[in-house]
Design a protein around this motif. Structure first.
Motif, PDB file in Angstrom:
ATOM      1  N   LEU A  25       2.120   5.886  -9.924  1.00 41.46           N
ATOM      2  CA  LEU A  25       2.969   4.881  -9.281  1.00 41.46           C
ATOM      3  C   LEU A  25       2.125   3.846  -8.551  1.00 41.46           C
ATOM      4  O   LEU A  25       1.314   4.194  -7.687  1.00 41.46           O
ATOM      5  N   ALA A  26       2.315   2.582  -8.890  1.00 39.05           N
ATOM      6  CA  ALA A  26       1.628   1.488  -8.215  1.00 39.05           C
ATOM      7  C   ALA A  26       2.483   1.002  -7.051  1.00 39.05           C
ATOM      8  O   ALA A  26       3.709   0.901  -7.168  1.00 39.05           O
ATOM      9  N   ALA A  27       1.839   0.695  -5.933  1.00 41.53           N
ATOM     10  CA  ALA A  27       2.562   0.227  -4.750  1.00 41.53           C
ATOM     11  C   ALA A  27       3.350  -1.042  -5.054  1.00 41.53           C
ATOM     12  O   ALA A  27       4.492  -1.200  -4.614  1.00 41.53           O
ATOM     13  N   ARG A  28       2.759  -1.953  -5.815  1.00 39.62           N
ATOM     14  CA  ARG A  28       3.457  -3.205  -6.116  1.00 39.62           C
ATOM     15  C   ARG A  28       4.689  -2.961  -6.981  1.00 39.62           C
ATOM     16  O   ARG A  28       5.714  -3.615  -6.811  1.00 39.62           O
ATOM     17  N   ASP A  29       4.609  -2.021  -7.896  1.00 42.26           N
ATOM     18  CA  ASP A  29       5.774  -1.708  -8.731  1.00 42.26           C
ATOM     19  C   ASP A  29       6.910  -1.148  -7.875  1.00 42.26           C
ATOM     20  O   ASP A  29       8.081  -1.493  -8.075  1.00 42.26           O
ATOM     21  N   LEU A  30       6.563  -0.286  -6.924  1.00 45.61           N
ATOM     22  CA  LEU A  30       7.596   0.293  -6.059  1.00 45.61           C
ATOM     23  C   LEU A  30       8.201  -0.782  -5.161  1.00 45.61           C
ATOM     24  O   LEU A  30       9.425  -0.819  -4.958  1.00 45.61           O
ATOM     25  N   LEU A  31       7.379  -1.682  -4.625  1.00 47.52           N
ATOM     26  CA  LEU A  31       7.888  -2.773  -3.792  1.00 47.52           C
ATOM     27  C   LEU A  31       8.807  -3.685  -4.591  1.00 47.52           C
ATOM     28  O   LEU A  31       9.890  -4.062  -4.114  1.00 47.52           O
ATOM     29  N   GLN A  46       0.837  -1.193   0.000  1.00 46.94           N
ATOM     30  CA  GLN A  46       0.000   0.000   0.000  1.00 46.94           C
ATOM     31  C   GLN A  46       0.875   1.248   0.000  1.00 46.94           C
ATOM     32  O   GLN A  46       1.997   1.231   0.500  1.00 46.94           O
ATOM     33  N   LEU A  47       0.327   2.322  -0.559  1.00 46.08           N
ATOM     34  CA  LEU A  47       1.007   3.611  -0.546  1.00 46.08           C
ATOM     35  C   LEU A  47       0.162   4.624   0.215  1.00 46.08           C
ATOM     36  O   LEU A  47      -1.072   4.625   0.121  1.00 46.08           O
ATOM     37  N   LEU A  48       0.822   5.465   0.979  1.00 39.77           N
ATOM     38  CA  LEU A  48       0.184   6.592   1.651  1.00 39.77           C
ATOM     39  C   LEU A  48       0.941   7.845   1.241  1.00 39.77           C
ATOM     40  O   LEU A  48       2.178   7.841   1.174  1.00 39.77           O
ATOM     41  N   ALA A  93      12.813  11.245  -5.229  1.00 41.65           N
ATOM     42  CA  ALA A  93      13.501   9.966  -5.073  1.00 41.65           C
ATOM     43  C   ALA A  93      12.671   8.815  -5.616  1.00 41.65           C
ATOM     44  O   ALA A  93      13.202   7.894  -6.249  1.00 41.65           O
ATOM     45  N   ALA A  94      11.350   8.844  -5.366  1.00 40.94           N
ATOM     46  CA  ALA A  94      10.486   7.783  -5.876  1.00 40.94           C
ATOM     47  C   ALA A  94      10.500   7.746  -7.403  1.00 40.94           C
ATOM     48  O   ALA A  94      10.573   6.675  -8.013  1.00 40.94           O
ATOM     49  N   ALA A  95      10.441   8.922  -8.023  1.00 35.76           N
ATOM     50  CA  ALA A  95      10.464   8.978  -9.487  1.00 35.76           C
ATOM     51  C   ALA A  95      11.827   8.566 -10.029  1.00 35.76           C
ATOM     52  O   ALA A  95      11.921   7.913 -11.082  1.00 35.76           O
ATOM     53  N   MET A  96      12.903   8.927  -9.339  1.00 34.13           N
ATOM     54  CA  MET A  96      14.241   8.497  -9.751  1.00 34.13           C
ATOM     55  C   MET A  96      14.348   6.978  -9.756  1.00 34.13           C
ATOM     56  O   MET A  96      14.858   6.379 -10.711  1.00 34.13           O
ATOM     57  N   VAL A 136      14.428   1.864 -12.885  1.00 38.06           N
ATOM     58  CA  VAL A 136      14.211   0.416 -12.875  1.00 38.06           C
ATOM     59  C   VAL A 136      13.211  -0.010 -13.940  1.00 38.06           C
ATOM     60  O   VAL A 136      13.415  -1.014 -14.635  1.00 38.06           O
ATOM     61  N   ARG A 137      12.126   0.730 -14.085  1.00 39.56           N
ATOM     62  CA  ARG A 137      11.058   0.327 -15.012  1.00 39.56           C
ATOM     63  C   ARG A 137      11.068   1.120 -16.317  1.00 39.56           C
ATOM     64  O   ARG A 137      10.206   0.921 -17.179  1.00 39.56           O
ATOM     65  N   LYS A 138      12.037   2.027 -16.449  1.00 37.14           N
ATOM     66  CA  LYS A 138      12.213   2.798 -17.685  1.00 37.14           C
ATOM     67  C   LYS A 138      10.956   3.579 -18.072  1.00 37.14           C
ATOM     68  O   LYS A 138      10.557   3.612 -19.245  1.00 37.14           O
ATOM     69  N   VAL A 139      10.337   4.214 -17.085  1.00 35.70           N
ATOM     70  CA  VAL A 139       9.204   5.095 -17.346  1.00 35.70           C
ATOM     71  C   VAL A 139       9.703   6.537 -17.310  1.00 35.70           C
ATOM     72  O   VAL A 139      10.825   6.813 -16.903  1.00 35.70           O
TER      73      VAL A 139
END
Length: 487
Positions: free
Chosen positions: A336-342, A238-240, A271-274, A279-282
Motif C-alpha cells: 500500500l502506497a501512502a499516496r494511493d490511500l490518500l 506518509q504511512l506509519l 479496513a485499509a485493504a477493503m 477503489v483501485r480494484k486490487v
C-alpha cells in the motif's frame, strides 16, 4: 481572488425531473426495518414551491420524508413507519456561490462531493470530506449528519465545515442561520463584504444544531455555506504502521496538539485493504497480508506561501515525534502506497459504498469517544465477535480524530453476504449485543442508526422529553419523517 455567484431563479429548465420508480427510495439493508413504501414522490422546483408544498402538507396532514442523496440508501435515515411521500431535493444541484477570498461556497441539497470538488478546482480550493463517500452522497446530507472528515486540525466544531444555512421549519416558515440571518438580505450582506461564513446566530440562536443529526424530522435545508480550504501545492503523504494501536495513539496526540500536518486517519489492515481494493480494484487478500495490524496515514502539505519550506519543516518535526514513539514514517507499507490511500480517501468511491464491495454488504457501527479509549472499545468488540462466530481478523476498524483530536469517531465494519439468511441473522444478533455493550462502557452514539437508534433515548428519558418539545415547536403537525426516533 475571484468569486462566482449564481442567483436563485437561474436553475436550468429540466434540471429537476420527477422520479416514478419508488424503488430508488428503498433502504437496501437487510438488517433494518424497511418502513412503509412511500405513496409517491414530490419534487419541488424552488424554495417558494417547497413552502407551498409544506403548507399543503400541514393542511392535509400529509407526511413527508426529505431526501437529497442519490443511489442506494443503506443507513435507514429515510425509512418511515407511517404513510408518507418522499420529498426529493436531489435535483437541486446549483452551486450558488464560490468565494475564494473568504474560502466558502454556497450549495443546494443535491450537490455531491464530486460536483463541489469540480467547481472548487478552478479556484484552487478543495473541501474536507468524509472517508471516500459514495458518488451520489449529498454534501449537505453528510455535513448535516456530522459525518467525520479526514482533516481534523481544520475542524473547530463537530458541525464544521458547515457554516450558515437556510432552512424551513415543518410549518413552512423560512429561517436563516449564522451570519446569513442578517441584518439585511444576502445581496445587501455581500455588498458590504459579508460571506455568510459564521455558523452561529443570528443573535444567540444556533437552530441548525436542532436539524443536525435529526434525519429530516425537524426541518428541511434549502442551502448551506460550507467552508473550503486551499488546495495544496505539494504534498508528502506518509504511512506509519504498528501491530498495536496503542503505539500509534501517543504519536497522533503529539502531532495534532500543535496542529502539525494535515489529513490524518487510522485504519486496521482489514479496513485499509477493503478501501483500497474497492477503489483501485486490487486484490484484497494480498494487500491485507502485506500490512501491519494498524496503520496511520499522515499527510503533510504545502500551500501557496512557501510550500516546500512548510513541507520540509513539518516533515522534520513530525519525523522526530515518530522516532520518539519508536515509529517510522514511510511513503508506503507492504503493498500500500501512502499516496494511493490518500487519493482513495479524498475521492468518491463509486456508485456503491466501498464497505460493501467485499461480500455484498457490511454492518457499520460507529460512535464517538476519545482517542485514548479506542483500544478498550476494540477489545470489547473483538471479544464479542468470537461469541457470534465472527473472525476478529475480519473486523474492519476505522478511527478518525475529530475537532483537532479533542474526540474521535470509531467505526467497526463486518462484511457479510446479504443473500444468506443465516449470515444476516448472525450479524443482526451481533449488532444488537455490540451496541448495548458499547453503550454500557461509554460509547456515545451521536448519530444513531440501526440498533443504536433503539437505545440512545432510553438512556436519557429526560433528554428525550426535551427533544419531543423541540419537535412540537419545529414541526407541530408531525409532517416531517414522523415516527423517527419514536417522536
Amino acid at each position: 481572488m475571484t468569486e462566482t455567484t449564481v442567483e436563485r431563479g437561474q436553475r436550468s429548465p429540466g434540471a429537476v425531473a420527477a422520479r416514478k420508480d419508488l424503488s430508488a427510495y428503498r433502504t437496501e439493508n437487510p438488517l433494518l426495518d424497511q418502513g412503509i413504501k412511500p405513496a409517491g414522490v414530490i419534487v419541488p422546483k424552488d424554495v417558494l414551491d417547497l413552502q407551498a408544498i409544506l403548507a399543503d402538507a400541514n393542511a392535509r396532514g400529509t407526511a413527508l420524508v426529505p431526501v437529497s442523496s442519490e443511489g442506494a440508501h443503506v443507513k435507514g435515515g429515510i425509512s418511515c413507519g407511517e404513510n408518507h411521500a418522499m420529498l426529493d431535493l436531489s435535483g437541486w444541484k446549483e452551486i450558488l456561490r464560490v468565494d475564494r477570498r473568504n474560502r466558502v461556497a454556497m450549495i443546494e441539497p443535491g450537490v455531491t462531493y464530486a460536483e463541489l470538488s469540480a467547481a472548487l478546482e478552478p479556484q484552487g480550493m478543495m473541501v474536507s470530506m468524509p472517508l471516500a463517500p459514495r458518488r451520489g452522497k449529498s454534501v449537505i446530507a453528510a455535513v448535516l449528519d456530522r459525518e467525520p472528515t479526514t482533516w481534523p486540525n481544520r475542524q473547530w466544531d463537530p458541525m464544521d465545515p458547515m457554516a450558515s444555512s437556510e432552512f424551513l421549519f415543518g410549518t413552512g416558515d423560512l429561517f436563516r442561520t449564522g451570519s446569513g440571518g442578517g441584518p439585511g438580505s444576502l445581496e445587501v450582506q455581500r455588498k458590504v463584504g459579508g460571506a455568510q461564513k459564521s455558523s452561529q446566530g443570528p443573535g444567540q440562536t444556533d437552530f441548525v444544531r436542532v436539524l443536525s443529526g435529526a434525519q429530516g424530522c425537524m426541518g428541511i435545508i434549502s442551502w448551506i455555506t460550507i467552508r473550503t480550504e486551499l488546495k495544496p501545492s505539494i504534498e508528502k503523504p506518509q504511512l506509519l504502521g504498528s501491530d498495536r494501536l496503542e503505539k500509534l495513539i501517543p504519536f497522533v496526540y503529539d502531532v495534532q496538539r500543535p496542529w502539525l500536518g494535515d489529513h490524518c486517519l487510522l485504519l486496521n489492515r482489514t479496513a485499509a485493504a477493503m478501501l483500497i481494493s474497492a477503489v483501485r480494484k486490487v486484490e484484497y487478500k494480498s494487500v491485507r497480508a502485506s500490512l501491519p495490524s494498524y496503520l496511520c496515514l499522515q499527510n503533510i502539505a504545502g500551500f501557496e506561501r512557501l510550500p516546500r519550506q512548510r513541507v520540509i519543516q513539518q516533515y522534520a518535526d513530525i519525523s522526530e515525534k515518530a522516532k520518539l514513539h519508536g515509529l517510522k514514517m514511510d511513503e508506503g507499507l507492504g503493498g500500500l502506497a501512502a499516496r494511493d490511500l490518500l487519493d482513495a480517501a479524498r475521492k468518491d468511491c463509486g456508485e456503491r459504498d466501498w464497505r460493501h464491495d467485499l461480500q455484498g454488504h457490511c454492518l457499520s457501527t460507529f460512535f464517538l469517544t476519545t482517542l485514548d479509549r479506542a483500544p478498550h472499545f476494540i477489545q470489547t468488540i473483538e471479544a464479542l465477535a468470537g461469541k457470534h462466530q465472527i473472525d476478529p481478523e475480519a473486523l474492519g476498524v476505522y478511527v478518525q480524530p475529530i475537532v483537532q483530536n479533542h474526540g474521535c469517531h470509531i467505526e467497526f465494519m463486518v462484511p457479510y453476504d446479504p443473500t444468506k439468511p443465516a449470515d444476516v441473522a448472525r450479524i443482526a444478533a451481533f449488532e444488537s449485543e455490540a451496541v448495548k455493550q458499547l453503550a454500557a462502557v461509554g460509547a456515545y452514539f451521536s448519530r444513531p442508526y440501526g440498533e443504536a437508534q433503539n437505545i440512545v433515548f432510553q438512556a436519557n428519558p429526560g433528554n428525550f422529553e426535551f427533544v419531543k418539545t423541540i419537535k412540537s415547536l419545529f414541526d407541530p403537525n408531525r409532517i416531517l419523517n414522523p415516527g423517527k426516533f419514536g417522536l
